[in-house]
Structures are given as structure tokens and as C-alpha cells.
Design a protein around this motif. Structure first.
Motif, PDB file in Angstrom:
ATOM      1  N   UNK A 230       0.843  -1.203   0.000  1.00  0.00           N
ATOM      2  CA  UNK A 230       0.000   0.000   0.000  1.00  0.00           C
ATOM      3  C   UNK A 230       0.876   1.250   0.000  1.00  0.00           C
ATOM      4  N   UNK A 231       1.923   1.237   0.807  1.00  0.00           N
ATOM      5  CA  UNK A 231       2.798   2.400   0.886  1.00  0.00           C
ATOM      6  C   UNK A 231       3.490   2.677  -0.446  1.00  0.00           C
ATOM      7  N   UNK A 232       3.953   1.638  -1.132  1.00  0.00           N
ATOM      8  CA  UNK A 232       4.628   1.837  -2.405  1.00  0.00           C
ATOM      9  C   UNK A 232       3.680   2.411  -3.453  1.00  0.00           C
ATOM     10  N   UNK A 233       2.410   2.016  -3.393  1.00  0.00           N
ATOM     11  CA  UNK A 233       1.425   2.599  -4.308  1.00  0.00           C
ATOM     12  C   UNK A 233       1.264   4.091  -4.025  1.00  0.00           C
ATOM     13  N   UNK A 234       1.182   4.454  -2.747  1.00  0.00           N
ATOM     14  CA  UNK A 234       1.058   5.865  -2.362  1.00  0.00           C
ATOM     15  C   UNK A 234       2.312   6.637  -2.785  1.00  0.00           C
ATOM     16  N   UNK A 235       3.477   6.035  -2.568  1.00  0.00           N
ATOM     17  CA  UNK A 235       4.729   6.688  -2.942  1.00  0.00           C
ATOM     18  C   UNK A 235       4.811   6.876  -4.456  1.00  0.00           C
ATOM     19  N   UNK A 236       4.359   5.865  -5.199  1.00  0.00           N
ATOM     20  CA  UNK A 236       4.355   5.987  -6.656  1.00  0.00           C
ATOM     21  C   UNK A 236       3.459   7.147  -7.088  1.00  0.00           C
ATOM     22  N   UNK A 237       2.328   7.302  -6.429  1.00  0.00           N
ATOM     23  CA  UNK A 237       1.438   8.420  -6.754  1.00  0.00           C
ATOM     24  C   UNK A 237       2.135   9.750  -6.482  1.00  0.00           C
ATOM     25  N   UNK A 238       2.894   9.827  -5.377  1.00  0.00           N
ATOM     26  CA  UNK A 238       3.644  11.052  -5.079  1.00  0.00           C
ATOM     27  C   UNK A 238       4.673  11.333  -6.169  1.00  0.00           C
ATOM     28  N   UNK A 239       5.305  10.276  -6.676  1.00  0.00           N
ATOM     29  CA  UNK A 239       6.279  10.454  -7.756  1.00  0.00           C
ATOM     30  C   UNK A 239       5.596  10.919  -9.038  1.00  0.00           C
ATOM     31  N   UNK A 240       4.363  10.474  -9.268  1.00  0.00           N
ATOM     32  CA  UNK A 240       3.623  10.938 -10.440  1.00  0.00           C
ATOM     33  C   UNK A 240       3.428  12.453 -10.391  1.00  0.00           C
ATOM     34  N   UNK A 241       3.238  12.973  -9.178  1.00  0.00           N
ATOM     35  CA  UNK A 241       3.058  14.414  -9.034  1.00  0.00           C
ATOM     36  C   UNK A 241       4.348  15.164  -9.340  1.00  0.00           C
ATOM     37  N   UNK A 242       5.480  14.554  -8.977  1.00  0.00           N
ATOM     38  CA  UNK A 242       6.783  15.187  -9.227  1.00  0.00           C
ATOM     39  C   UNK A 242       7.217  14.989 -10.673  1.00  0.00           C
ATOM     40  N   UNK A 243       6.923  13.809 -11.222  1.00  0.00           N
ATOM     41  CA  UNK A 243       7.349  13.437 -12.574  1.00  0.00           C
ATOM     42  C   UNK A 243       6.122  13.104 -13.414  1.00  0.00           C
ATOM     43  N   UNK A 244       5.524  14.076 -14.050  1.00  0.00           N
ATOM     44  CA  UNK A 244       4.347  13.796 -14.888  1.00  0.00           C
ATOM     45  C   UNK A 244       4.631  12.765 -15.973  1.00  0.00           C
ATOM     46  N   UNK A 245       5.886  12.725 -16.474  1.00  0.00           N
ATOM     47  CA  UNK A 245       6.251  11.741 -17.501  1.00  0.00           C
ATOM     48  C   UNK A 245       6.065  10.318 -16.989  1.00  0.00           C
ATOM     49  N   UNK A 246       6.297  10.146 -15.691  1.00  0.00           N
ATOM     50  CA  UNK A 246       6.138   8.822 -15.083  1.00  0.00           C
ATOM     51  C   UNK A 246       4.676   8.409 -15.077  1.00  0.00           C
ATOM     52  N   UNK A 247       3.794   9.350 -14.787  1.00  0.00           N
ATOM     53  CA  UNK A 247       2.374   9.046 -14.812  1.00  0.00           C
ATOM     54  C   UNK A 247       1.903   8.640 -16.204  1.00  0.00           C
ATOM     55  N   UNK A 248       2.438   9.332 -17.220  1.00  0.00           N
ATOM     56  CA  UNK A 248       2.087   8.988 -18.597  1.00  0.00           C
ATOM     57  C   UNK A 248       2.575   7.585 -18.944  1.00  0.00           C
ATOM     58  N   UNK A 249       3.820   7.278 -18.555  1.00  0.00           N
ATOM     59  CA  UNK A 249       4.366   5.945 -18.815  1.00  0.00           C
ATOM     60  C   UNK A 249       3.547   4.872 -18.105  1.00  0.00           C
ATOM     61  N   UNK A 250       3.204   5.117 -16.844  1.00  0.00           N
ATOM     62  CA  UNK A 250       2.422   4.132 -16.083  1.00  0.00           C
ATOM     63  C   UNK A 250       1.076   3.880 -16.749  1.00  0.00           C
ATOM     64  N   UNK A 251       0.424   4.937 -17.215  1.00  0.00           N
ATOM     65  CA  UNK A 251      -0.873   4.781 -17.884  1.00  0.00           C
ATOM     66  C   UNK A 251      -0.718   3.998 -19.185  1.00  0.00           C
ATOM     67  N   UNK A 252       0.335   4.294 -19.947  1.00  0.00           N
ATOM     68  CA  UNK A 252       0.566   3.579 -21.207  1.00  0.00           C
ATOM     69  C   UNK A 252       0.864   2.104 -20.970  1.00  0.00           C
TER      70      UNK A 252
END
Length: 276
Positions: A230-252
Motif C-alpha cells: 500500500x505504501x509503495x502505491x502511495x509513494x508511486x502516486x507522489x512520484x507521479x506528481x513530481x514526474x508527470x512523464x512517469x504518470x504517462x508511462x504508467x498509464x501507457x
């Protein structure tokens, strides 16, 4: 054999970082070695009644099939995912393959875990340099208890995508201290729960023949594992906020793997979707 697979995987992913036309084949070797290692580790995890890693091993089979398929096609999404794994191995490898460095990290975590336990009024004894004891129950601190795997993975996630130096620094500051401190908290919880026998429940599924092991099972194999997930999922979401490119990659990647799983589970429906 399984130790060789880890080494092969590490070498393959590090070779993947070198530009060249064979990069995708090195990535294939890296992912295949990881999955092979997971299956060779199953007897060990079954002996601990650890259900998380057997589930991961089972899920890794379709993941490997889809990943290899798209690596051979040179798909940029899966190539970038392999780059994340390569960065994670680059961070983790020194601690795993240089004994002095790994032992140094373990010793630091042992000292800080012991200090944290003493700070909350629960001092422990050191039976060995990495073995803590209380109430006759001993807990060994190994490299997996240092949080270095999670740190390496999440730093790989943060640094494996195209980003500025500022974003990489922020990613490091988000990942490293957070995981490190929470891992100490995790160690404190597991050691206290085990040595105080907080959870002596359902020995038929949680026991392994060792007296008191049930409390370790529920604290370490269930609560700590699920909490970490659960914590790693929350941390990943925090990284998405810092790195929008990461959020795009995760969605793809999510769309890619989901569509392929649906294609495997419903081949006829997938074929009909392709018809005009």
C-alpha cells in the motif's frame, strides 16, 4: 542456481544500459532470469508460509510473455520499463555483490533498529552483529530487512524516465528517506510483535513447527508485506506528481498489459474487435 540467475539478470540489465542494437535481447534475458529466480525461490517462501511472493511468481508468467513479445518488437514503453529495472539493478547490485558494503548497510540498520526499539521502551540484546534477541526469540536482520530493494526499485522508477536534474533530486528526496525511515518502523513492529507474541493465531496455516513463529508470520509475511505494498502505491502516486512523464508511462503500460491480458483471456472477442 538461483544466485546465478540474479547475477545473470543484473548483468543483462546493466548491459541494456549500453546503447546498441542488442539491447532488447539483454532486456529479455534480464526479465527471464528474474522470473526464473522467483520460481526457484518458491520452496523457500512456502517454508515461511509467505503467500505474497508465490502470487507474484504466478503473475510474472503472463507479464514475462507480454514483455518479451513487445521487447522483440522494440516497443518504447516496454523498453523504458526495462530501463527502470536496469537503473534499479545499478543501485542494488553494489550492496548485493560487495559483501563489505552489504554488511555495512545491515550493521547500520541493526544499530538504528535497536536504538528505535530502546527509544520506545523495548530494548533488545545483540546475540550477534545482526541478530537481535528478546524474551528468548531471535530475529536476524539481513539485506532484505534494510529496505534497499524497495529503495532501488523506486529510485529506478524515479530516475528511469526522462526528467530534469531537479526532478531526479526531488525524486531521490521523496524516495530514499521515506522508505528508509519507514523500513526501520517496519523492523521495530515485526521484532516487537514476534518477541512479544502478539499474533499467535491459526498455527495450522501460520506455523512452521517453530515455537512462536505464528506471530512472525502475521507481522512480517502478512501485515508488513501488505502495508509495504500500500505504501509503495502511495509513494508511486507522489512520484507521479513530481514526474508527470512517469504518470504517462504508467498509464501507457497499464493500457498495454491490460489489453494483452484481455486478448489472452478472450481471444475471440479480441479478434472481433479488430474487424471493421
Amino acid at each position: 542456481m538461483k544466485d546465478y540467475l540474479v547475477l545473470i539478470s543484473c548483468i543483462c540489465f546493466l548491459a541494456f544500459l549500453v546503447p546498441g542494437r542488442f539491447r532488447k535481447y539483454f532486456a529479455v534475458g534480464g526479465w527471464a532470469s528474474i522470473v526464473g529466480y522467483l520460481f526457484l525461490e518458491l520452496p523457500y517462501y512456502f517454508s515461511l508460509n509467505n503467500f505474497m511472493y508465490p502470487i507474484i511468481a504466478l503473475l510474472s508468467v503472463p507479464f514475462l510473455y507480454i514483455t518479451i513479445k513487445y521487447l522483440l518488437l522494440g516497443d518504447p514503453r516496454v523498453m523504458q520499463l526495462s530501463g527502470i529495472a536496469a537503473v534499479a539493478f545499478l543501485i542494488f547490485a553494489p550492496f548485493a555483490y560487495i559483501p563489505a558494503l552489504g554488511d555495512w548497510l545491515i550493521a547500520i540498520v541493526v544499530n538504528q533498529t535497536s536504538a528505535a526499539l530502546a527509544a520506545v521502551g523495548y530494548p533488545v540484546n545483540l546475540d550477534a552483529w545482526n541478530l537481535v534477541e528478546r524474551n528468548g526469540f531471535r530475529t536476524e536482520i539481513i539485506l532484505a530487512c534494510t529496505g534497499i530493494q524497495s529503495i532501488a526499485i523506486m529510485l529506478g522508477v524515479a530516475w528511469g524516465v526522462q526528467s530534469t536534474l531537479r526532478q531526479k533530486v526531488i525524486g531521490f528526496l521523496v524516495v530514499f528517506p521515506t522508505i528508509y525511515v519507514l523500513n526501520i518502523v517496519r523492523n521495530v513492529f515485526v521484532i516487537t510483535a514476534y518477541t512479544e507474541q502478539w499474533f499467535p493465531f491459526l498455527p495450522q496455516i501460520a506455523g512452521n513447527g517453530e515455537f512462536g513463529y505464528e506471530s512472525f508470520f502475521w507481522a512480517h509475511n502478512v501485515m508488513a508485506e501488505l502495508g509495504a505494498l500500500v505504501f509503495l502505491v502511495v509513494l508511486a502516486y507522489a512520484l507521479f506528481m513530481v514526474l508527470p512523464e512517469l504518470g504517462t508511462l504508467a498509464d501507457n503500460l497499464y493500457r498495454l498489459y491490460r489489453s494483452e491480458v484481455e486478448r489472452i483471456l478472450r481471444p475471440k472477442a479480441a479478434r472481433s474487435d479488430l474487424q471493421p
